[in-house]
Design a protein around this motif. Structure first.
Motif, PDB file in Angstrom:
ATOM      1  N   LEU A   3       0.817  -1.201   0.000  1.00 38.20           N
ATOM      2  CA  LEU A   3       0.000   0.000   0.000  1.00 38.20           C
ATOM      3  C   LEU A   3       0.847   1.245   0.000  1.00 38.20           C
ATOM      4  CD1 LEU A   3      -2.384  -1.429   2.640  1.00 38.20           C
ATOM      5  CD2 LEU A   3      -3.119  -0.684   0.402  1.00 38.20           C
ATOM      6  N   GLY A 255       2.473   0.415   5.979  1.00 41.35           N
ATOM      7  CA  GLY A 255       1.447   1.390   6.321  1.00 41.35           C
ATOM      8  C   GLY A 255       0.972   2.059   5.044  1.00 41.35           C
ATOM      9  N   ASP A 256      -0.024   2.893   5.136  1.00 40.99           N
ATOM     10  CA  ASP A 256      -0.464   3.527   3.900  1.00 40.99           C
ATOM     11  C   ASP A 256       0.320   4.821   3.668  1.00 40.99           C
ATOM     12  OD1 ASP A 256      -1.564   4.999   5.840  1.00 40.99           O
ATOM     13  OD2 ASP A 256      -3.620   4.888   5.143  1.00 40.99           O
TER      14      ASP A 256
ATOM     15  N   LEU B 223      -0.488  -0.285  12.487  1.00 43.24           N
ATOM     16  CA  LEU B 223      -0.602   0.615  11.352  1.00 43.24           C
ATOM     17  C   LEU B 223      -2.082   0.769  11.025  1.00 43.24           C
ATOM     18  CD1 LEU B 223       2.379  -0.683   9.244  1.00 43.24           C
ATOM     19  CD2 LEU B 223       2.257   1.369  10.626  1.00 43.24           C
ATOM     20  N   GLN B 224      -2.448   1.976  10.681  1.00 43.95           N
ATOM     21  CA  GLN B 224      -3.862   2.296  10.579  1.00 43.95           C
ATOM     22  C   GLN B 224      -4.583   1.587   9.441  1.00 43.95           C
ATOM     23  OE1 GLN B 224      -1.310   4.233  10.009  1.00 43.95           O
ATOM     24  NE2 GLN B 224      -1.620   5.664   8.336  1.00 43.95           N
ATOM     25  N   ASN B 225      -3.836   0.961   8.534  1.00 43.37           N
ATOM     26  CA  ASN B 225      -4.510   0.293   7.422  1.00 43.37           C
ATOM     27  C   ASN B 225      -4.679  -1.208   7.639  1.00 43.37           C
ATOM     28  OD1 ASN B 225      -1.812  -0.157   7.305  1.00 43.37           O
ATOM     29  ND2 ASN B 225      -1.647  -0.008   5.092  1.00 43.37           N
ATOM     30  N   LYS B 226      -4.388  -1.666   8.846  1.00 41.25           N
ATOM     31  CA  LYS B 226      -4.590  -3.087   9.135  1.00 41.25           C
ATOM     32  C   LYS B 226      -5.976  -3.273   9.742  1.00 41.25           C
ATOM     33  CE  LYS B 226      -0.228  -4.253   8.390  1.00 41.25           C
ATOM     34  NZ  LYS B 226       0.089  -4.175   6.996  1.00 41.25           N
TER      35      LYS B 226
END
Lengths: 480, 357
Positions: A3, A255-256, B223-226
């Motif tokens: 990502l 992470g994004d 991580l915020q996208n997990k």
């Protein structure tokens, strides 16, 4: 890495896409595109000077007559962007420095919370897997509470010795003693974990310089959080001024984040990025390939990494332990399960998908969130089936489905959805095993295209068949 | 009165907004922000060293400077647009005037965005324990922040309990327990790999039964996208809420101040799952450029409540926007003469030369 560059990829794609629509590309089109490229890079936290240089380079090369007057100007420009991206990140992968005599000494440095300790563990794991190394970890972080415990726990998980002297000794002394132990134990690698510190902290930076002077590491790896903003270059500069940094590890790339640090660091410090970390598991460390990364940033996928991953994770033992009888052109739940296992072994699905050319920038995939749990749920449903049901999916009626729902603890709707998914997979596998790729286009929303994509798909189908053959063989032997 | 005027007053000394007892904190801010300010100050000074006339090139440079300070692209664009208007409107031409307008505008923009912002931490008043839940990505500084905060409340005579909700990362439980020992506060913990929600449940029960004043809940960095990890966080919050309907009084997102634009994504995603009530900005003493504070205000409107200004136990401070900006712009307000800053400017120049090689 999956990502990481999505935001950047999307913006670059848009910028370049506008050119594609044009038959003839003028200089002002290029200028317009480069303006957008510049913004995209800046938004991705790429260092300012790097952006400037990058834009200048691309523009100079792109407005040349041979590009603009060629038959495919847009493609030529994509190639230039790709080339320059690769160049910015350092052309080729740089291997670890090795000492002429063991041990090779690797020292981890960086800010607090960048991921030094975790990366030290990952690196030990990487060396064991790839070089059958016998590393020793030295716990030289005496400041952060329980940092030593953390490294010891990681050491236990990997079965790697950790040298520590608690927190009451001078780190320089700890490292000195650790080196003596490494000599005694004939460890071929020594990885020194140091405490996180600010590059402006005089006292602590001196401590690192002392350690460097003491053991003369072959490799001083600066660990940088991929989410760092414009500060990344300052940090790298600060550390490099005091220490002879030999390479960079970029962490938390899953992470994004838009990953600007990846693009900036090499250009600013001249130090190669050697590894990238993504994920919290100890095997999630990858060698950094600038060219592949450039491909991925541009949304062109990364078949090389995908193929390597598939090869690495393909379980030979499982295959070897199996035997005869062929029920070839059928696809049952056992295959489905096997397929899922193989995929899961390769890593998180969404991460894998991003490596397939054309998928990374596919709008249909944008909101795709496949959590590992979902996969487990699907597997739970299959595990709740009787052997007969697994082999003969057609016998699944309403009452059997209810039983499956109860058995797996999932709602009945999910069971139905899973069966539908299975049907699709089954259809797809049958088509692929016949080498027929038509009808597949819709599957990834025109995602899998080109020879390379086709090659990958048919290789997948072949492997699937092979495994099935072997499994059935094994099953028979087991029965008899 | 605009924030700028307030700060100007504070700066010139004739201000009631910065009372005596706050002097010490102000000093901390100044010391902690030394680095941020240098960068910001150096940049503005460098900008004016090259200043010839107010033209498009000048605004481009200004835009670049703002982006380099991590204020974010959108914010940088907005600021430079507004400044363009302002400069035209006031018809300023001299460099010190322009500089003044810029600083004024920045300060006021900052003040504006934070108008109804509540920077205070909230506590219960019904005798039930107050619960603070800490969330954030890996390595942001959650555990350290909890340790420092526990120290603060312990000093204030409160009965504090810690919950070791990070059962995942190696050594995380030990880290919190070590903090507990240092500041003399009990820690509720389970085995590594245990269910974090269960630990939190136990901690909430203990806090209730043994009448603790404050419960600080640590969680694993994620991580915020997990998606699955974010769901876990939601569950933890749900467990707290079920036992204490008004809790958690604060959900604090811990952000590393050196984070770039990803900070916005973090704030957004964590806010979606756990309704973040405030931000703790850590490591602000080092590499921070302060710009991210501006970006967070402008784009997210989540108040910063605490800032980490150093390594010592009492270096965690309540965030005071006025003091923050005072620290950031000190030396820039009213004294923009280029002669004064000759040394700074050349320093910056050599810096940027290094950058290019």
């Amino acid at each position: 890495m999956n990502l990481a560059f999505e935001g950047l990829t999307e913006r670059l794609q848009n910028a370049i896409g506008k050119l594609r629509k044009k038959g003839k590309v003028t200089e002002s089109d290029v200028r317009e595109m480069m303006r957008e490229v510049r913004l995209a890079l800046l938004e991705a936290d790429v260092n300012f000077t790097v952006v400037k240089d990058f834009v200048k380079q691309v523009r100079e090369r792109a407005v040349g007559a041979e590009v603009l007057e060629s038959l495919t100007p847009a493609q030529q420009i994509v190639k230039i962007v790709n080339d320059e991206l690769t160049k910015t990140m350092g052309e080729a992968a740089v291997p670890l420095n090795k000492a002429p005599h063991i041990p090779t000494i690797i020292m981890m440095v960086g800010l607090q919370g960048a991921g030094k300790t975790t990366t030290a563990g990952k690196l030990a794991n990487y060396l064991i897997k790839n070089e059958k190394a016998r590393p020793l970890l030295i716990a030289a972080d005496v400041y952060r509470p329980a940092a030593v415990d953390q490294l010891k726990t990681i050491g236990q998980q990997l079965n790697v010795p950790v040298f520590d002297m608690g927190t009451d000794h001078d780190p320089v002394e700890i490292v000195k003693q650790g080196m003596i132990q490494a000599d005694l134990q004939k460890n071929d690698y020594v990885i020194i974990d140091t405490a996180g510190r600010l590059q402006i902290d005089e006292k602590l930076m001196t401590e690192l310089a002392d350690i460097e002077a003491e053991v003369q590491p072959n490799e001083i790896l600066l660990t940088v959080d991929a989410m760092t903003g414009q500060a990344a270059t300052e940090v790298a500069k600060g550390f490099n001024e005091r220490l002879n940094i030999t390479g960079v590890v970029l962490t938390k790339l899953d992470g994004d984040t838009r990953g600007g640090a990846a693009l900036s660091i090499r250009a600013v410090t001249g130090k190669p990025i050697k590894f990238t970390g993504q994920g919290e598991k100890l095997d999630q460390l990858d060698v950094f390939y600038p060219d592949r990364m450039a491909n991925r940033i541009l949304g062109m996928g990364d078949m090389m990494s995908l193929i390597e991953k598939a090869q690495n994770d393909f379980d030979e033992k499982q295959a070897a332990a199996m035997a005869e009888k062929i029920k070839e052109n059928s696809f049952d739940f056992n295959d489905f399960l096997d397929q899922m296992d193989q995929i899961q072994k390769m890593g998180p699905l969404d991460e894998i998908m991003k490596m397939i050319p054309g998928v990374a920038n596919n709008p249909a995939m944008k909101n795709m969130n496949i959590s590992p749990k979902e996969m487990d749920h699907i597997k739970a449903i299959v595990y709740s089936m009787t052997p007969a049901e697994r082999e003969e999916p057609k016998i699944l009626n309403a009452s059997r489905k209810r039983r499956l729902a109860a058995g797996s603890g999932r709602p009945i709707q999910e069971v139905n959805r899973m069966i539908k998914q299975f049907d699709m997979s089954s259809k797809m596998m049958q088509q692929m095993s016949k080498g027929n790729m038509s009808g597949m286009e819709g599957l990834f929303g025109n995602g899998v295209q080109g020879k390379l994509g086709k090659m990958a798909m048919s290789s997948m189908a072949r492997k699937q068949k092979k495994r099935k053959k072997k499994r059935l063989k094994n099953a028979k032997r087991f029965k008899s | 009165m605009g924030l700028f005027d307030k700060i100007k007053k504070a700066f010139t000394g004739g201000n009631a907004d910065v009372p005596e007892q706050q002097e010490e904190t102000t000093e901390k801010y100044e010391a902690g922000l030394e680095k941020s300010r240098q960068t910001f100050g150096q940049k503005i000074n460098a900008l004016f060293a090259n200043f010839r006339t107010v033209d498009e090139g000048f605004f481009d440079d200004l835009e670049e400077m703002l982006i380099e300070s991590d204020v974010g692209y959108e914010t940088a664009l907005r600021i430079s647009d507004e400044l363009r208007e302002e400069v035209k409107l006031k018809n300023v031409k001299r460099s010190d005037e322009v500089s003044q307008v810029i600083v004024e505008k920045l300060v006021d923009l900052y003040g504006e965005a934070g108008q109804d912002e509540d920077n205070a931490l909230h506590f219960t008043d019904n005798g039930q324990p107050t619960v603070f839940l800490f969330v954030g990505v890996n390595g942001a500084g959650k555990t350290t922040t909890i340790g420092k905060l526990a120290h603060r409340y312990r000093q204030a005579g409160k009965k504090v309990l810690l919950a070791a909700g990070d059962t995942f990362r190696a050594g995380a439980i030990e880290q919190l327990q070590e903090w507990g020992r240092r500041v003399d506060v009990p820690v509720v913990a389970s085995q590594p790999g245990g269910d974090p929600a269960a630990v939190v449940f136990d901690a909430v029960k203990t806090a209730q039964q043994e009448h603790y004043d404050i419960l600080l809940v640590d969680t694993a960095g994620r991580l915020q996208n997990k998606v699955n990890l974010m769901n876990e966080l939601e569950k933890i919050k749900r467990v707290i809420k079920r036992e204490l309907p008004n809790a958690p009084q604060e959900v604090l997102l811990v952000l590393d101040a050196s984070t770039g634009q990803n900070a916005l994504s973090q704030a957004k995603q964590f806010n979606e799952t756990t309704q973040v009530s405030g931000i703790v900005l850590t490591k602000l003493d080092g590499t921070a450029r302060g710009g991210i504070v501006l970006a967070i205000r402008n784009e997210l409107h989540i108040p910063v409540k605490l800032v980490g200004l150093g390594e010592k136990m009492d270096d965690l401070q309540d965030f005071n926007p006025t003091q923050f900006i005072y620290g950031l712009f000190k030396g820039l307000i009213d004294i923009p003469e280029t002669t004064d800053d000759g040394t700074n400017t050349s320093e910056f120049k050599s810096d940027s030369e290094n950058t290019q090689d």
